[in-house]
Design a protein around this motif. Sequence first.
Motif, PDB file in Angstrom:
ATOM      1  N   ARG A  40       0.788  -1.233   0.000  1.00 15.77           N
ATOM      2  CA  ARG A  40       0.000   0.000   0.000  1.00 15.77           C
ATOM      3  C   ARG A  40       0.820   1.283   0.000  1.00 15.77           C
ATOM      4  O   ARG A  40       0.260   2.366  -0.173  1.00 15.77           O
ATOM      5  CB  ARG A  40      -0.981   0.003   1.169  1.00 15.77           C
ATOM      6  CG  ARG A  40      -0.380  -0.153   2.553  1.00 15.77           C
ATOM      7  CD  ARG A  40      -1.477  -0.477   3.581  1.00 15.77           C
ATOM      8  NE  ARG A  40      -0.948  -0.703   4.907  1.00 15.77           N
ATOM      9  CZ  ARG A  40      -0.853   0.235   5.842  1.00 15.77           C
ATOM     10  NH1 ARG A  40      -1.225   1.474   5.571  1.00 15.77           N
ATOM     11  NH2 ARG A  40      -0.383  -0.049   7.029  1.00 15.77           N
ATOM     12  N   SER A  41       2.135   1.184   0.219  1.00 22.13           N
ATOM     13  CA  SER A  41       2.969   2.373   0.221  1.00 22.13           C
ATOM     14  C   SER A  41       4.247   2.144  -0.573  1.00 22.13           C
ATOM     15  O   SER A  41       4.763   1.022  -0.617  1.00 22.13           O
ATOM     16  CB  SER A  41       3.340   2.781   1.650  1.00 22.13           C
ATOM     17  OG  SER A  41       2.259   3.397   2.309  1.00 22.13           O
ATOM     18  N   GLN A  90       2.884   5.169  -4.711  1.00 23.14           N
ATOM     19  CA  GLN A  90       1.562   5.092  -4.111  1.00 23.14           C
ATOM     20  C   GLN A  90       1.692   5.214  -2.598  1.00 23.14           C
ATOM     21  O   GLN A  90       2.746   4.920  -2.033  1.00 23.14           O
ATOM     22  CB  GLN A  90       0.863   3.776  -4.472  1.00 23.14           C
ATOM     23  CG  GLN A  90       1.269   2.561  -3.654  1.00 23.14           C
ATOM     24  CD  GLN A  90       2.585   1.945  -4.094  1.00 23.14           C
ATOM     25  OE1 GLN A  90       3.315   2.520  -4.897  1.00 23.14           O
ATOM     26  NE2 GLN A  90       2.894   0.766  -3.563  1.00 23.14           N
ATOM     27  N   THR A 123       0.083   8.135  -7.468  1.00 19.66           N
ATOM     28  CA  THR A 123      -1.347   7.886  -7.340  1.00 19.66           C
ATOM     29  C   THR A 123      -1.965   9.083  -6.626  1.00 19.66           C
ATOM     30  O   THR A 123      -1.270   9.852  -5.942  1.00 19.66           O
ATOM     31  CB  THR A 123      -1.630   6.609  -6.536  1.00 19.66           C
ATOM     32  OG1 THR A 123      -1.054   6.736  -5.226  1.00 19.66           O
ATOM     33  CG2 THR A 123      -1.033   5.390  -7.233  1.00 19.66           C
ATOM     34  N   ASP A 129      -3.580   9.300  -4.054  1.00 18.97           N
ATOM     35  CA  ASP A 129      -3.516   9.267  -2.595  1.00 18.97           C
ATOM     36  C   ASP A 129      -2.078   9.337  -2.082  1.00 18.97           C
ATOM     37  O   ASP A 129      -1.829   9.189  -0.884  1.00 18.97           O
ATOM     38  CB  ASP A 129      -4.186   8.000  -2.056  1.00 18.97           C
ATOM     39  CG  ASP A 129      -3.439   6.718  -2.451  1.00 18.97           C
ATOM     40  OD1 ASP A 129      -2.605   6.767  -3.378  1.00 18.97           O
ATOM     41  OD2 ASP A 129      -3.716   5.667  -1.840  1.00 18.97           O
ATOM     42  N   ALA A 130      -1.130   9.569  -2.958  1.00 17.98           N
ATOM     43  CA  ALA A 130       0.281   9.565  -2.558  1.00 17.98           C
ATOM     44  C   ALA A 130       0.637  10.826  -1.786  1.00 17.98           C
ATOM     45  O   ALA A 130       0.089  11.907  -2.027  1.00 17.98           O
ATOM     46  CB  ALA A 130       1.175   9.440  -3.794  1.00 17.98           C
ATOM     47  N   ARG A 179      -5.220   5.145  -8.152  1.00 16.77           N
ATOM     48  CA  ARG A 179      -4.365   4.011  -7.806  1.00 16.77           C
ATOM     49  C   ARG A 179      -4.570   2.838  -8.759  1.00 16.77           C
ATOM     50  O   ARG A 179      -3.611   2.178  -9.158  1.00 16.77           O
ATOM     51  CB  ARG A 179      -4.625   3.570  -6.370  1.00 16.77           C
ATOM     52  CG  ARG A 179      -3.706   2.431  -5.930  1.00 16.77           C
ATOM     53  CD  ARG A 179      -3.945   2.053  -4.480  1.00 16.77           C
ATOM     54  NE  ARG A 179      -3.338   3.019  -3.581  1.00 16.77           N
ATOM     55  CZ  ARG A 179      -2.407   2.701  -2.685  1.00 16.77           C
ATOM     56  NH1 ARG A 179      -1.968   1.455  -2.597  1.00 16.77           N
ATOM     57  NH2 ARG A 179      -1.913   3.608  -1.874  1.00 16.77           N
ATOM     58  N   LEU A 223      -2.340   3.040 -11.916  1.00 15.67           N
ATOM     59  CA  LEU A 223      -0.906   3.276 -11.808  1.00 15.67           C
ATOM     60  C   LEU A 223      -0.108   2.399 -12.766  1.00 15.67           C
ATOM     61  O   LEU A 223       0.770   2.884 -13.480  1.00 15.67           O
ATOM     62  CB  LEU A 223      -0.438   3.041 -10.364  1.00 15.67           C
ATOM     63  CG  LEU A 223       1.057   3.252 -10.095  1.00 15.67           C
ATOM     64  CD1 LEU A 223       1.479   4.684 -10.411  1.00 15.67           C
ATOM     65  CD2 LEU A 223       1.399   2.895  -8.649  1.00 15.67           C
TER      66      LEU A 223
END
Length: 262
Positions: free
Chosen positions: A65-66, A123, A143, A145-146, A203, A206
């Motif tokens: 997720r990161s 991301q 992304t 949400d980054a 996301r 990507l």
Amino acid sequence: MTEDPTDTTTPGWLRTSRDGAVLTVTLDRPDQLNAQTPDTWSALADVWASLDDDVRVVVLRGSGRSFSAGLDRSMFDTGSRTGGGLGELVRLPVEEAQERIRGYQAGFRWLRSPGVVSVAAVQGHAIGAGAQLALACDLRVFTDDAQLRLPEVTLGLVPDLTGTSTLVELVGYARALELCLTGRAVGAAEAQAIGLATAVVPRAELDDAVADLTAALLAPPVGASRAAAALVRSAVRNDVGAQDAAERAAQVQRLHEIVSGP
């Protein structure tokens, strides 16, 4: 391109795979948000040492997720005497400590080496060492949400993994100073507005966005692509006269190569 089935996992939670002229390097420690250690940086430097001339694009990713939450927490143990942590560094002679950090920096600096273009697929969080790794690349796809953050100063430290020079190149002196001294998070929309992000996508898009960018980077003839990339990189530090001369020399070389053929 024909995909190379080789998918190699190296020490430092790093995984590499090759697809024709594209090498993908993946931080593969998702349970720890791809936290980094000196083994990570050594493994990155080893990737550089193993590159061949056929690689034109390097894609840097983080699994899970990161992208990367930065340093492994164990690195902050100032009482530690081993493992490459801050405690070990402070106990070394000054020159030796600086040389150790120079080795760490080598795992980042090669991402702008001649012959390749590097793309970070970012991301979730890119914090500290994670932010500096993304900044070390030529291009960054975020992304939506980054978030990118350089919190080192708030911890009493400084960015030391090539982040200050690459940040200034991207956003200029004043903005770089503000981001380094406040340690605040930069969201994807702001990152694109100030030049940190090449593109911002949902996301779910990507992978496709990185694939499209990679295909566009591979489309021009390899000689022209590498020569143009070298010119853009030199323009950051050359004065006008030196850069004009570099353009002249590169163009004449390109013309001779076109006329003489492969």
